[in-house]
Design a protein around this motif. Structure first.
Motif, PDB file in Angstrom:
ATOM      1  N   ARG A   4       0.840  -1.180   0.000  1.00 46.05           N
ATOM      2  CA  ARG A   4       0.000   0.000   0.000  1.00 46.05           C
ATOM      3  C   ARG A   4       0.886   1.244   0.000  1.00 46.05           C
ATOM      4  O   ARG A   4       1.972   1.226   0.575  1.00 46.05           O
ATOM      5  CB  ARG A   4      -0.811  -0.020   1.302  1.00 46.05           C
ATOM      6  CG  ARG A   4      -2.224   0.471   1.209  1.00 46.05           C
ATOM      7  CD  ARG A   4      -2.865   0.442   2.580  1.00 46.05           C
ATOM      8  NE  ARG A   4      -3.397  -0.871   2.952  1.00 46.05           N
ATOM      9  CZ  ARG A   4      -4.492  -1.418   2.431  1.00 46.05           C
ATOM     10  NH1 ARG A   4      -5.184  -0.792   1.485  1.00 46.05           N
ATOM     11  NH2 ARG A   4      -4.919  -2.581   2.836  1.00 46.05           N
ATOM     12  N   CYS A   5       0.421   2.324  -0.624  1.00 48.31           N
ATOM     13  CA  CYS A   5       1.169   3.584  -0.573  1.00 48.31           C
ATOM     14  C   CYS A   5       0.890   4.251   0.772  1.00 48.31           C
ATOM     15  O   CYS A   5      -0.239   4.283   1.250  1.00 48.31           O
ATOM     16  CB  CYS A   5       0.754   4.504  -1.718  1.00 48.31           C
ATOM     17  SG  CYS A   5       1.589   6.112  -1.652  1.00 48.31           S
ATOM     18  N   VAL A   6       1.946   4.799   1.393  1.00 50.40           N
ATOM     19  CA  VAL A   6       1.852   5.388   2.734  1.00 50.40           C
ATOM     20  C   VAL A   6       1.023   6.682   2.733  1.00 50.40           C
ATOM     21  O   VAL A   6       0.492   7.093   3.761  1.00 50.40           O
ATOM     22  CB  VAL A   6       3.284   5.651   3.277  1.00 50.40           C
ATOM     23  CG1 VAL A   6       3.923   6.837   2.580  1.00 50.40           C
ATOM     24  CG2 VAL A   6       3.295   5.793   4.784  1.00 50.40           C
ATOM     25  N   LYS A  62      -3.533  10.438   0.769  1.00 52.94           N
ATOM     26  CA  LYS A  62      -4.165  11.178  -0.333  1.00 52.94           C
ATOM     27  C   LYS A  62      -3.841  10.586  -1.698  1.00 52.94           C
ATOM     28  O   LYS A  62      -4.311  11.072  -2.726  1.00 52.94           O
ATOM     29  CB  LYS A  62      -3.705  12.636  -0.293  1.00 52.94           C
ATOM     30  CG  LYS A  62      -4.238  13.369   0.923  1.00 52.94           C
ATOM     31  CD  LYS A  62      -3.856  14.830   0.850  1.00 52.94           C
ATOM     32  CE  LYS A  62      -4.446  15.586   2.044  1.00 52.94           C
ATOM     33  NZ  LYS A  62      -3.600  16.732   2.376  1.00 52.94           N
ATOM     34  N   CYS A  63      -3.022   9.556  -1.725  1.00 51.00           N
ATOM     35  CA  CYS A  63      -2.631   8.939  -3.001  1.00 51.00           C
ATOM     36  C   CYS A  63      -3.842   8.317  -3.682  1.00 51.00           C
ATOM     37  O   CYS A  63      -4.698   7.706  -3.026  1.00 51.00           O
ATOM     38  CB  CYS A  63      -1.575   7.867  -2.745  1.00 51.00           C
ATOM     39  SG  CYS A  63      -1.033   7.045  -4.255  1.00 51.00           S
ATOM     40  N   ILE A  64      -3.890   8.461  -4.985  1.00 48.72           N
ATOM     41  CA  ILE A  64      -5.038   7.951  -5.755  1.00 48.72           C
ATOM     42  C   ILE A  64      -5.253   6.452  -5.519  1.00 48.72           C
ATOM     43  O   ILE A  64      -6.388   5.973  -5.515  1.00 48.72           O
ATOM     44  CB  ILE A  64      -4.864   8.246  -7.265  1.00 48.72           C
ATOM     45  CG1 ILE A  64      -6.120   7.822  -8.034  1.00 48.72           C
ATOM     46  CG2 ILE A  64      -3.630   7.559  -7.850  1.00 48.72           C
ATOM     47  CD1 ILE A  64      -6.201   8.349  -9.447  1.00 48.72           C
ATOM     48  N   THR A  65      -4.164   5.741  -5.252  1.00 50.26           N
ATOM     49  CA  THR A  65      -4.282   4.285  -5.068  1.00 50.26           C
ATOM     50  C   THR A  65      -5.022   3.934  -3.780  1.00 50.26           C
ATOM     51  O   THR A  65      -5.432   2.803  -3.588  1.00 50.26           O
ATOM     52  CB  THR A  65      -2.890   3.617  -5.014  1.00 50.26           C
ATOM     53  OG1 THR A  65      -2.146   4.157  -3.917  1.00 50.26           O
ATOM     54  CG2 THR A  65      -2.128   3.825  -6.306  1.00 50.26           C
ATOM     55  N   ASN A  66      -5.169   4.928  -2.889  1.00 45.14           N
ATOM     56  CA  ASN A  66      -5.855   4.664  -1.620  1.00 45.14           C
ATOM     57  C   ASN A  66      -7.335   5.015  -1.643  1.00 45.14           C
ATOM     58  O   ASN A  66      -8.035   4.751  -0.684  1.00 45.14           O
ATOM     59  CB  ASN A  66      -5.155   5.399  -0.467  1.00 45.14           C
ATOM     60  CG  ASN A  66      -3.900   4.650  -0.036  1.00 45.14           C
ATOM     61  OD1 ASN A  66      -3.913   3.439   0.096  1.00 45.14           O
ATOM     62  ND2 ASN A  66      -2.814   5.376   0.144  1.00 45.14           N
TER      63      ASN A  66
HETATM   64 ZN    ZN Z   1       1.176   7.043  -3.732  1.00 45.03          ZN
END
Ligand code: ZN
Ligand code: CTP
Length: 152
Positions: A108-110, A113-117
């Motif tokens: 997971r991206c930390v 606000k990352c789009i992947t979340n």
């Molecule tokens: Zn990210």
């Protein structure tokens, strides 16, 4: 006189032994490889003494052999893992895990606000440090380090 070396976990007849897993990441390795949902015999030992890692874990999988791409998925949490292929109780092949340059999915991206979340976009990272793996997000460029690593 020196005591003979003792095997901490019973030998297997056929299959794969994954050695030199950091003890603290044993359950992440189990999760990444999906070992919780297989019917083969699995034995593991953890918090075993290791000169290199302090405490190590080992997983023995009867009747299971991995493709390189599959096993390299554990590089994120066990970059120094060693694989032993066992046939008729003998180690017939040894290999090491290769940390890939790019990782898709798995972590997971930390950055919250990352789009992947918040959208169904698969994560994609560039591997910045191959020893203690840290990942740079392809989308937001934030770095996810080993301490913040969460498996999807
Ligand atoms: Zn990210
Ligand atoms: N092993 C096993 N079943 C077998 C043979 C080996 O579970 N029939 C395991 C051993 O317990 C060990 C690993 O496979 O954890 C590698 O075996 P071997 O090469 O004999 O041990 P080492 O020389 O200690 O390995 P290393 O290369 O890690 O030093």
């Amino acid at each position: 006189m020196k005591e003979p070396k003792q095997l901490n976990v019973s030998a297997i007849e056929n299959g794969t032994v994954i050695d030199h897993i950091p003890a603290s990441n044993l359950f992440k390795v189990i999760q990444i490889l999906g070992l919780d949902s297989i019917n083969n015999m699995i034995t593991f030992g953890t918090n075993l003494e290791s000169k290199k890692l302090g405490k190590k874990a080992i997983i023995k999988l009867a009747g299971i052999y991995f493709e390189d791409d599959d096993i390299n998925r554990i590089a994120l949490v066990a970059p120094e893992a060693k694989l032993n292929i066992i046939k008729d109780y003998e180690v017939i092949e040894k290999s090491v895990v290769v940390v890939p340059d790019e990782i898709r999915g798995i972590a997971r991206c930390v950055n919250p606000k990352c789009i992947t979340n918040f959208e169904s976009v698969e994560t994609k990272f560039r591997v910045m440090n191959k020893k203690s793996v840290s990942l740079k997000c392809h989308y937001c460029e934030k770095i996810t380090d080993q301490d913040h690593l969460q498996i999807v």
